[in-house]
Motif scaffolding. Structure first.
Motif, short mmCIF file in Angstrom:
data_model
loop_
_atom_site.label_atom_id
_atom_site.label_comp_id
_atom_site.label_asym_id
_atom_site.label_seq_id
_atom_site.Cartn_x
_atom_site.Cartn_y
_atom_site.Cartn_z
N GLU A 192 -4.48 21.23 22.74
CA GLU A 192 -4.54 21.79 21.43
C GLU A 192 -4.66 23.19 21.39
OE1 GLU A 192 -6.03 19.32 22.36
OE2 GLU A 192 -5.44 17.39 21.05
N ILE A 193 -5.50 23.85 22.01
CA ILE A 193 -5.70 25.26 21.79
C ILE A 193 -4.61 26.05 22.34
CG2 ILE A 193 -7.09 27.13 22.73
CD1 ILE A 193 -9.45 25.22 22.51
N ILE A 194 -3.96 25.37 23.42
CA ILE A 194 -2.82 26.23 24.28
C ILE A 194 -1.71 26.10 23.15
CG2 ILE A 194 -1.24 26.14 25.87
CD1 ILE A 194 -3.47 25.11 27.77
N LYS A 195 -1.44 25.26 22.63
CA LYS A 195 -0.51 24.82 21.54
C LYS A 195 -0.30 25.83 20.52
CE LYS A 195 -0.02 20.15 22.58
NZ LYS A 195 0.09 18.62 21.96
N TYR A 196 -1.78 25.94 19.85
CA TYR A 196 -2.07 26.87 18.93
C TYR A 196 -1.74 28.22 19.17
CZ TYR A 196 -4.36 28.48 14.48
OH TYR A 196 -4.71 29.15 13.44
N PHE A 197 -2.16 28.85 20.42
CA PHE A 197 -1.86 30.10 20.61
C PHE A 197 -0.65 30.34 20.91
CE2 PHE A 197 -6.36 30.72 21.80
CZ PHE A 197 -6.53 31.96 21.29
N VAL A 198 0.52 29.02 21.31
CA VAL A 198 1.75 29.48 21.40
C VAL A 198 2.44 29.81 19.97
CG1 VAL A 198 4.07 28.30 22.05
CG2 VAL A 198 2.15 28.27 23.33
N TYR A 199 1.99 28.99 19.12
CA TYR A 199 2.48 29.36 17.59
C TYR A 199 1.79 30.74 16.99
CZ TYR A 199 1.38 29.37 12.57
OH TYR A 199 1.32 30.05 11.58
N LEU A 200 0.61 31.03 17.54
CA LEU A 200 0.15 32.46 17.28
C LEU A 200 0.86 33.64 17.83
CD1 LEU A 200 -3.81 31.81 17.12
CD2 LEU A 200 -2.23 31.76 14.98
N SER A 201 1.45 33.31 18.96
CA SER A 201 1.94 34.37 19.56
C SER A 201 3.43 34.48 19.19
CB SER A 201 2.49 34.05 21.11
OG SER A 201 2.82 34.67 21.89
N GLN A 202 4.04 33.31 18.61
CA GLN A 202 5.47 33.29 18.17
C GLN A 202 5.37 34.01 16.69
OE1 GLN A 202 6.48 29.21 18.33
NE2 GLN A 202 7.51 29.09 20.21
N ASN B 95 -8.95 31.66 8.06
CA ASN B 95 -9.72 30.76 7.53
C ASN B 95 -8.72 29.55 7.36
OD1 ASN B 95 -12.14 32.30 6.71
ND2 ASN B 95 -10.86 33.72 5.48
N SER B 96 -7.98 29.24 8.13
CA SER B 96 -6.94 28.12 8.11
C SER B 96 -7.71 26.86 8.28
CB SER B 96 -5.80 28.19 8.94
OG SER B 96 -5.96 28.31 10.00
N GLU B 97 -7.12 25.87 8.11
CA GLU B 97 -7.79 24.33 8.41
C GLU B 97 -7.75 24.20 9.82
OE1 GLU B 97 -9.63 22.11 6.73
OE2 GLU B 97 -9.56 23.58 4.86
N GLU B 98 -6.68 24.65 10.32
CA GLU B 98 -6.40 24.45 11.95
C GLU B 98 -7.30 25.38 12.66
OE1 GLU B 98 -4.17 22.90 14.76
OE2 GLU B 98 -3.40 23.01 12.80
N MET B 99 -7.82 26.50 12.20
CA MET B 99 -8.82 27.05 12.79
C MET B 99 -10.21 26.44 12.85
SD MET B 99 -9.27 30.23 14.13
CE MET B 99 -7.71 31.22 13.83
N LYS B 100 -10.54 25.74 12.10
CA LYS B 100 -11.68 25.03 11.89
C LYS B 100 -11.96 23.88 12.73
CE LYS B 100 -12.23 26.21 6.91
NZ LYS B 100 -12.31 25.54 5.31
N ASN B 101 -10.81 23.49 13.58
CA ASN B 101 -10.91 22.49 14.29
C ASN B 101 -11.21 22.74 15.57
OD1 ASN B 101 -9.73 20.88 12.39
ND2 ASN B 101 -7.63 21.09 13.00
N PHE B 102 -11.30 24.25 15.96
CA PHE B 102 -11.69 24.58 17.08
C PHE B 102 -13.10 25.50 17.40
CE2 PHE B 102 -6.84 24.76 17.29
CZ PHE B 102 -6.85 23.61 17.76
N ASP B 103 -13.39 25.79 18.44
CA ASP B 103 -14.72 26.56 18.54
C ASP B 103 -14.77 27.85 17.76
OD1 ASP B 103 -16.51 28.49 20.03
OD2 ASP B 103 -17.09 26.63 21.12
N PRO B 104 -15.86 27.96 16.88
CA PRO B 104 -15.93 29.29 16.36
C PRO B 104 -15.50 30.57 16.79
CG PRO B 104 -17.80 27.88 16.03
CD PRO B 104 -16.98 27.29 17.24
N ILE B 105 -15.63 30.81 18.58
CA ILE B 105 -15.56 31.80 19.04
C ILE B 105 -13.79 31.96 18.85
CG2 ILE B 105 -14.61 30.94 21.20
CD1 ILE B 105 -16.13 33.11 22.59
N LEU B 106 -13.06 31.17 18.53
CA LEU B 106 -11.50 31.38 18.30
C LEU B 106 -11.28 32.38 17.11
CD1 LEU B 106 -8.72 31.07 18.61
CD2 LEU B 106 -8.88 28.80 17.53
N LYS B 107 -12.20 32.01 16.00
CA LYS B 107 -12.29 33.02 14.98
C LYS B 107 -12.59 34.25 15.04
CE LYS B 107 -13.84 33.10 9.77
NZ LYS B 107 -14.64 32.39 8.92
N GLU B 108 -13.63 34.46 15.68
CA GLU B 108 -14.19 35.90 16.03
C GLU B 108 -13.08 36.62 16.96
OE1 GLU B 108 -18.31 36.10 17.56
OE2 GLU B 108 -18.33 33.97 17.22
#
Length: 271
Positions: free
Chosen positions: A76-86, A101-114
């Motif tokens: 899921e993280i890899i897919k999300y990064f593909v989307y972010l990259s696009q 602050n999106s709902e998608e971001m809240k599904n992952f480790d807080p380090i992603l937000k940082e």
């Protein structure tokens, strides 16, 4: 509930008891309050000497963590990064601020937000790497220190069992005037050794290893997040980014897809 932890303990303890019973033993003969007090009380006491009270108060929470099911989010993280990259390539890095602050971001480790905050702020790539690597190391070290509490208990338990057995034998040898009671008394004395070895190898050490395994998986997840964030910062092609991030996970994990979505689905949904 993590069935592997629960079933593992049930199967382990159940196998020992069942084997004892089919050999003619009785369940009641395995229950000795004094042996349990020596082994479990002694093990906890020795562990308390080794660690601080603050560390010991973590035990209920850590045991709960070991029994709680924890899913991996690598795909899921890899897919999300593909989307972010696009999105970053088409709209610019500043467009990622909407994701913080999106709902998608809240599904992952807080380090992603940082990490994304660093990217949006245009932080130097070395600063992001150094800061996040330090954070990952510190948190992993703390998790493994927690696991070592159980490993320490697993080391003390067999010794406490031997102490209980020796104490029982001392009591037996001090009452040799009743030969007919020697057999049951000696058998009871060895229950402490059984408790010590069994608790160490069926509970303390396995729980410690479970927590270490989870710490290793969490580190892999955070390394994926860090590498993905660095790739975003340098504007890497989404397909190259995906291939790079997939090197962090095994072939079996690559085939797993908890959401049943293809790699491009997240990007399509967001669009």
């Amino acid at each position: 509930m993590d069935l592997a932890t629960l079933l593992g303990i049930i199967i382990g303890v159940g196998s020992v008891i069942f084997a004892f019973i089919i050999e003619g033993g009785t369940l009641g003969s395995l229950i000795t309050v004094s042996a349990a007090l020596i082994v479990f009380g002694g093990t906890i006491g020795a562990t308390m000497v080794s660690y601080s009270m603050k560390d010991m108060l973590k035990l209920p929470r850590l045991i709960a963590v070991a029994f709680k099911e924890e899913k991996e989010h690598h795909n899921e993280i890899i897919k999300y990064f593909v989307y972010l990259s696009q999105k970053a390539r088409s709209e610019g890095l500043l467009s990622l601020e909407q994701e913080i602050n999106s709902e998608e971001m809240k599904n992952f480790d807080p380090i992603l937000k940082e990490c994304i905050e660093f990217v949006v702020d245009g932080a130097d790539i070395e600063l992001i790497k150094t800061t996040m690597e330090n954070k990952i190391y510190v948190e992993e070290h703390a998790q493994k220190m927690d696991a070592e509490i159980f490993e320490a208990a697993g080391g003390y338990a067999p010794t406490m069992g031997i102490i209980g057995t020796v104490m029982g034998l001392v009591h037996v040898l001090g009452n040799l005037s009743e030969p007919d009671k020697l057999g049951p008394a000696i058998a009871a004395a060895f229950i402490a050794t059984l408790y010590g070895i069994s608790s160490a190898n069926l509970f303390w050490l396995p729980i410690g290893q479970k927590l270490k395994n989870r710490a290793n998986k969490k580190r892999t997840e955070r390394e994926i997040i860090l590498e993905g964030s660095l790739s975003l910062q340098v504007g890497e092609n989404p397909k190259i980014l995906e291939k790079k991030l997939r090197t962090f996970i095994t072939d079996s994990a690559k085939k797993e897809d908890n959401t049943g979505m293809k790699d491009s689905d997240i990007a399509n949904e967001k669009a």
